[in-house]
Design a protein around this motif. Structure first.
Motif, mmCIF file in Angstrom:
data_model
loop_
_atom_site.group_PDB
_atom_site.id
_atom_site.type_symbol
_atom_site.label_atom_id
_atom_site.label_comp_id
_atom_site.label_asym_id
_atom_site.label_seq_id
_atom_site.Cartn_x
_atom_site.Cartn_y
_atom_site.Cartn_z
ATOM 1 N N TYR A 49 0.839 -1.196 0.000
ATOM 2 C CA TYR A 49 0.000 0.000 0.000
ATOM 3 C C TYR A 49 0.873 1.244 0.000
ATOM 4 O O TYR A 49 2.080 1.196 0.257
ATOM 5 N N GLY A 50 0.239 2.367 -0.270
ATOM 6 C CA GLY A 50 0.892 3.655 -0.152
ATOM 7 C C GLY A 50 0.001 4.624 0.599
ATOM 8 O O GLY A 50 -1.233 4.531 0.531
ATOM 9 N N ILE A 51 0.612 5.533 1.335
ATOM 10 C CA ILE A 51 -0.098 6.574 2.084
ATOM 11 C C ILE A 51 0.275 7.923 1.477
ATOM 12 O O ILE A 51 1.451 8.204 1.246
ATOM 13 N N ASP A 52 -0.714 8.761 1.228
ATOM 14 C CA ASP A 52 -0.495 10.071 0.618
ATOM 15 C C ASP A 52 -1.065 11.146 1.543
ATOM 16 O O ASP A 52 -2.180 11.018 2.043
ATOM 17 N N PHE A 53 -0.271 12.212 1.763
ATOM 18 C CA PHE A 53 -0.744 13.290 2.637
ATOM 19 C C PHE A 53 -0.145 14.612 2.200
ATOM 20 O O PHE A 53 0.896 14.665 1.525
ATOM 21 N N GLY A 54 -0.801 15.700 2.570
ATOM 22 C CA GLY A 54 -0.288 17.032 2.302
ATOM 23 C C GLY A 54 0.377 17.601 3.536
ATOM 24 O O GLY A 54 -0.063 17.352 4.664
ATOM 25 N N VAL A 55 1.425 18.402 3.343
ATOM 26 C CA VAL A 55 2.125 18.989 4.492
ATOM 27 C C VAL A 55 1.237 20.000 5.211
ATOM 28 O O VAL A 55 1.423 20.264 6.401
ATOM 29 N N ALA A 56 0.263 20.552 4.509
ATOM 30 C CA ALA A 56 -0.687 21.475 5.130
ATOM 31 C C ALA A 56 -2.015 20.794 5.424
ATOM 32 O O ALA A 56 -2.617 21.010 6.474
ATOM 33 N N GLY A 57 -2.469 19.945 4.501
ATOM 34 C CA GLY A 57 -3.817 19.390 4.602
ATOM 35 C C GLY A 57 -3.928 18.070 5.331
ATOM 36 O O GLY A 57 -5.023 17.667 5.721
ATOM 37 N N GLY A 58 -2.804 17.361 5.526
ATOM 38 C CA GLY A 58 -2.856 16.081 6.230
ATOM 39 C C GLY A 58 -3.252 14.910 5.338
ATOM 40 O O GLY A 58 -3.100 14.948 4.119
ATOM 41 N N PHE A 59 -3.762 13.850 5.955
ATOM 42 C CA PHE A 59 -4.067 12.569 5.303
ATOM 43 C C PHE A 59 -5.024 12.756 4.135
ATOM 44 O O PHE A 59 -6.037 13.438 4.251
ATOM 45 N N ILE A 104 -7.453 5.487 -3.598
ATOM 46 C CA ILE A 104 -8.706 5.922 -2.980
ATOM 47 C C ILE A 104 -8.452 7.263 -2.305
ATOM 48 O O ILE A 104 -7.641 7.356 -1.378
ATOM 49 N N ASP A 105 -9.121 8.290 -2.766
ATOM 50 C CA ASP A 105 -8.977 9.642 -2.230
ATOM 51 C C ASP A 105 -10.126 9.884 -1.256
ATOM 52 O O ASP A 105 -11.270 10.083 -1.663
ATOM 53 N N TYR A 106 -9.813 9.855 0.044
ATOM 54 C CA TYR A 106 -10.858 9.976 1.066
ATOM 55 C C TYR A 106 -11.329 11.412 1.219
ATOM 56 O O TYR A 106 -12.465 11.639 1.641
ATOM 57 N N ARG A 107 -10.487 12.365 0.875
ATOM 58 C CA ARG A 107 -10.873 13.760 1.027
ATOM 59 C C ARG A 107 -11.831 14.205 -0.082
ATOM 60 O O ARG A 107 -12.856 14.829 0.169
ATOM 61 N N HIS A 108 -11.485 13.864 -1.332
ATOM 62 C CA HIS A 108 -12.307 14.296 -2.455
ATOM 63 C C HIS A 108 -13.344 13.253 -2.870
ATOM 64 O O HIS A 108 -14.162 13.517 -3.750
#
Length: 304
Positions: free
Chosen positions: A105-115, A164-168
């Motif tokens: 798996y891979g985890i993607d996050f923003g330095v400002a926005g988080g997970f 899978i983009d949980y935010r959008h």
């Protein structure tokens, strides 16, 4: 939660990259992500990605891999990295885990926005079919609605990664081992026009010839493919005809890098908004096993 040494060191590099790009870095959002997956970090592939376009302003994405023995969504929930979704997106990973062999798996996050996202990597010798994925009850209907489009181009059984983009609340379907016909200017234009997307510019058509992968972004709200992108790997960040802003070019030259060799992945895509976007991914920590996952050899990189 106390900070692990590996995650604390990585946070310092993340903070430095944010400073170089002049974007805010949120310790309270980033450090808990690193601590939650700290056991995976010593052997992880770690990368960061910067993008052009208004959608991506004000943030900088980092991502890292975790092993297949980890349930990354359960970890995210238990550590408060994301809320439990009252939406099919929250059930999708479990359904894929139950129906498909998984390499990691891979985890993607923003330095400002988080997970933000979880990526599912399928085994290089076990690419998945769209039919198998579409059979998941929580999968957006848009995937099934576009199966025939991909099947006509020989892509229906070549899914090597799924995002899978949980935010959008969208998904990304990544295809590898691409038929040559998909990468010619005629092939690219045929695909984007049938999808109702803008024609790519000449620079994007030239870049597409070197692609090792393409991906499509889809959602639950309509059958439309929202974005269609091409991915190219190179060892030289200045070697491809990608129109990066001077600020981003300067950023790439100053990046922290623990990798033994330099590799960059460019993403070029068109979207339903009419905007052409370019993204460049740089590896903070590279692992040669990623070439297998990308269905590439060292000769698969391009210098322009």
């Amino acid at each position: 939660m106390s900070e692990h040494p590996e995650s604390a060191d990585l946070y310092s590099a993340i903070e430095e990259s944010a400073r170089l790009l002049e974007v805010p870095c949120s310790h309270e959002r980033v450090q808990p992500i690193l601590d939650a997956y700290a056991d995976s970090l010593p052997s992880a592939v770690i990368a960061l990605r910067v993008a052009t376009g208004t959608r991506y302003q004000g943030d900088l994405d980092w991502r890292f891999t975790v092993g297949r023995e980890v349930d990354p969504y359960a970890v995210a929930l238990s550590n408060g990295l994301t809320g439990r979704a009252d939406h099919p997106v929250g059930a999708l990973l479990a359904e894929i885990r139950g129906n498909c062999p998984i390499a990691g798996y891979g985890i993607d996050f923003g330095v400002a926005g988080g997970f933000k996202k979880i990526y599912v990597f399928f085994p290089p010798d076990g690419m998945q079919s769209l039919a198998t994925l579409a059979a998941c009850p929580s999968m957006p209907r848009s995937l099934a609605d576009n199966m025939e489009f991909f099947a006509r181009r020989g892509l229906d059984d070549r899914v090597n990664t799924f995002g899978i983009d949980y935010r959008h609340r969208t998904v990304n379907v990544y295809f590898g081992a691409l038929p040559d016909a998909c990468l010619t200017p005629e092939g690219v234009l045929s695909m984007t026009r049938e999808l109702g997307l803008p024609d790519p510019g000449e620079r994007m058509l030239r870049l597409a010839r070197h692609s090792f992968g393409i991906y499509a972004s889809l959602g639950w709200e309509s059958s439309a493919v929202e974005r269609f992108c091409f991915a190219v790997m190179t060892s030289d960040s200045a070697s491809l005809p990608v129109p990066l802003e001077p600020k981003i070019e300067q950023f790439l030259r100053g990046l922290p890098n623990n990798a033994a060799d330099s590799r960059f992945v460019y993403y070029a895509g068109v979207s339903s908004t009419g905007e052409e976007n370019y993204k460049v991914q740089s590896y903070y920590n590279w692992q040669p096993r990623m070439l297998d996952q990308m269905l590439l050899s060292d000769s698969g990189t391009t210098s322009g």
